[in-house]
Enzyme design. Structure first.
Site, PDB file in Angstrom:
ATOM      1  N   GLY A  69       0.813  -1.205   0.000  1.00 28.54           N
ATOM      2  CA  GLY A  69       0.000   0.000   0.000  1.00 28.54           C
ATOM      3  C   GLY A  69       0.848   1.256   0.000  1.00 28.54           C
ATOM      4  N   THR A  70       1.963   1.230   0.720  1.00 32.62           N
ATOM      5  CA  THR A  70       2.862   2.389   0.743  1.00 32.62           C
ATOM      6  C   THR A  70       3.446   2.645  -0.642  1.00 32.62           C
ATOM      7  OG1 THR A  70       3.412   2.074   3.081  1.00 32.62           O
ATOM      8  CG2 THR A  70       4.990   3.304   1.741  1.00 32.62           C
ATOM      9  N   SER A 189      -4.462  -1.279   0.596  1.00 32.93           N
ATOM     10  CA  SER A 189      -3.496  -2.306   0.982  1.00 32.93           C
ATOM     11  C   SER A 189      -4.230  -3.553   1.444  1.00 32.93           C
ATOM     12  CB  SER A 189      -2.599  -1.777   2.107  1.00 32.93           C
ATOM     13  OG  SER A 189      -1.570  -2.686   2.400  1.00 32.93           O
ATOM     14  N   HIS A 191      -3.524  -6.179   3.272  1.00 31.45           N
ATOM     15  CA  HIS A 191      -3.463  -6.729   4.625  1.00 31.45           C
ATOM     16  C   HIS A 191      -4.406  -6.019   5.590  1.00 31.45           C
ATOM     17  CE1 HIS A 191      -0.721  -3.302   5.258  1.00 31.45           C
ATOM     18  NE2 HIS A 191      -0.931  -3.465   6.545  1.00 31.45           N
ATOM     19  N   CYS A 315       4.180   7.827  23.610  1.00 32.91           N
ATOM     20  CA  CYS A 315       4.967   6.934  24.450  1.00 32.91           C
ATOM     21  C   CYS A 315       5.063   5.522  23.886  1.00 32.91           C
ATOM     22  CB  CYS A 315       4.367   6.865  25.850  1.00 32.91           C
ATOM     23  SG  CYS A 315       4.361   8.446  26.698  1.00 32.91           S
TER      24      CYS A 315
END
Length: 474
Positions: A69-70, A189, A191, A315
């Site tokens: 997808g990227t 994408s 997945h 965090c």
């Protein structure tokens, strides 16, 4: 163990597994060859393309398969910008786009459109950002961190009227249904909907100027070079069709469970903010943030209790910077939890999560020495629950004479905890200044003020870090 992180990666759909195994036997040959094995592979590839195009809502010859997808996003941005290079180099993006879109846009003159506190983009703001040299607009169909569904059709109409192509990142929504509107380019994408990883979709509608970048290649219309991973492609298309057949029923069922989480978490756990749009949202996703909680410790505690969830909190990221999505929304980032339910989740799973959540949050807060309860005590009666930075001066109405708390060198949520510990030591109208060098404080201290009905005065540079000043109101 309950897996509640569908937004990151969906478990492999049974149909995808079956299709992949079959394609390993039948689709191993080169689909570009004319002999029998190659023709058989080509038939599988063409069938997968037709199925995926039907789900996307485009023509088969408008869609190609990419290695991820990227990769699809980067190819879409670079190809669209190259195709319109004579127009200009401005690309308009929303402030809550996926990082893959933002990274791709950094190569050009990037203009960012803000969002409201629910993470929603306004079409009028996109219209105001357009210029004669705008070459591309990028807008996700639904947000990956908070689930807010964007007004793609409305923005697409604005872009069409201005003659600017719209690129839609549909990674989070395509499994639930087609993207409405007259968009020009779309990426997704596999997945994310239960297909195998390593398969992306790139759709470029006819009439859209597009110039693929990089060395020329004869495969996938020159838009995704390299030998096709045919078994994975077949599995991706088969699973997309399968999840679409289940989507309406699952959306109605999971939405009820998400509504239960949205309503009960603030009642079960004090000092919680549910973020994202209340109605314009994905049916399976809910995100909330907990005051005085370390996100990594919270997720670890939930994992020990048998629940896999994720977070946009600073965090829990490798960069230790606040989530750009939560930052753009202006909401609390500390103790952030994203729950995204996979198909098949039952009410008992959700009840189990709601049963363990209060205890895990309380345990993390106790370990950090966070103040108990939401009330702010009167001056002189505040409980000493830790060792905040020493007061530099008496608290007054001038920031220069405010009570100062040194939280330098600490990470979220310690600066906010230090603020909560001492706010009761100043009279109504008095000031507290927190010194912090943690970037998350820029987001979390104003968010704490909004939740606690205190006045956020502002920030100013300090000798080290930044000084954040708060006026006690109640």
């Amino acid at each position: 163990m309950s897996y509640f992180d569908m937004a990151s990666a969906a478990p492999l759909h049974p149909v995808a597994r079956q299709a992949m195994i079959a394609a390993l036997d039948e689709g191993w040959a080169d689909p570009a060859r004319l002999y029998r094995e190659g023709r058989r592979a080509r038939l599988l590839l063409d069938a997968a393309r037709e199925a995926a195009a039907e789900a996307v809502g485009c023509r088969p010859d408008e869609l190609v398969f990419t290695p991820s997808g990227t990769h699809a996003v980067h190819s879409a941005v670079s190809g669209a910008m190259a195709g319109r290079r004579r127009t200009g180099r401005q690309v308009v993006v929303s402030a809550v786009e996926h990082s893959s879109v933002l990274h791709a846009a950094q190569a050009y003159e990037q203009v960012t459109v803000g969002v409201d506190r629910s993470g929603l983009v306004a079409a009028d703001d996109v219209r105001a950002a357009l210029r004669p040299d705008t070459a591309l607009v990028c807008l996700q169909s639904a947000n990956h961190e908070v689930g807010t569904v964007q007004p793609v059709a409305e923005v697409a109409a604005v872009c069409r009227a201005a003659g600017v192509p719209l690129l839609v990142d549909a990674a989070q929504s395509l499994g639930w249904g087609p993207v409405e509107g007259d968009w020009s380019l779309l990426t997704a994408s596999a997945h994310k909907w239960g297909g195998p990883p390593g398969v992306g979709l790139l759709a470029v509608r006819k009439g859209t100027r597009f110039a693929p970048q990089g060395p020329a290649d004869e495969r996938e219309s020159g838009r995704a070079p390299g030998f096709e991973n045919l078994p994975a492609i077949v599995a991706a298309a088969a699973s997309l069709r399968a999840v679409r057949e289940e989507a309406e029923r699952e959306a109605a069922r999971l939405s009820v469970l998400v509504d239960r989480i949205r309503a009960r978490v603030p009642r079960l756990v004090p000092d919680v903010e549910v973020v994202g749009h209340g109605t314009l949202r994905l049916p399976h996703l809910v995100t909330f943030s907990c005051l005085y909680v370390d996100g990594e410790a919270l997720l670890t505690g939930l994992d020990r209790a048998g629940f896999s969830v994720s977070s946009g909190s600073s965090c829990t990221s490798s960069t230790l910077t606040p989530s750009h999505v939560l930052k753009a929304m202006g909401v609390l980032s500390e103790g952030n939890v994203r729950v995204s339910l996979p198909p098949g989740t039952v009410a008992e799973d959700v009840e189990g999560f709601l049963d363990v959540l209060p205890g895990v949050v309380a345990e993390v807060r106790s370990a950090l020495g966070a103040p108990a309860g939401g009330a702010i005590p009167d001056p002189g009666t505040a409980a000493d629950s830790g060792a905040p930075g020493e007061a530099a001066t008496e608290a007054g109405s001038d920031p220069a004479t405010a009570l100062v708390v040194d939280s330098l060198g600490t990470l979220c949520p310690i600066p906010v905890i230090d603020l909560a510990r001492v706010i009761g030591d100043v009279p109504v109208g008095g000031l507290v200044t927190v010194l912090s060098d943690d970037e998350a404080a820029r987001l979390d201290i104003p968010a704490w003020c909004a939740m606690r009905e205190q006045e956020y005065v502002g920030e100013r540079p300090a000798e080290r870090g930044t000084a954040y000043t708060v006026r006690r109101r109640v």
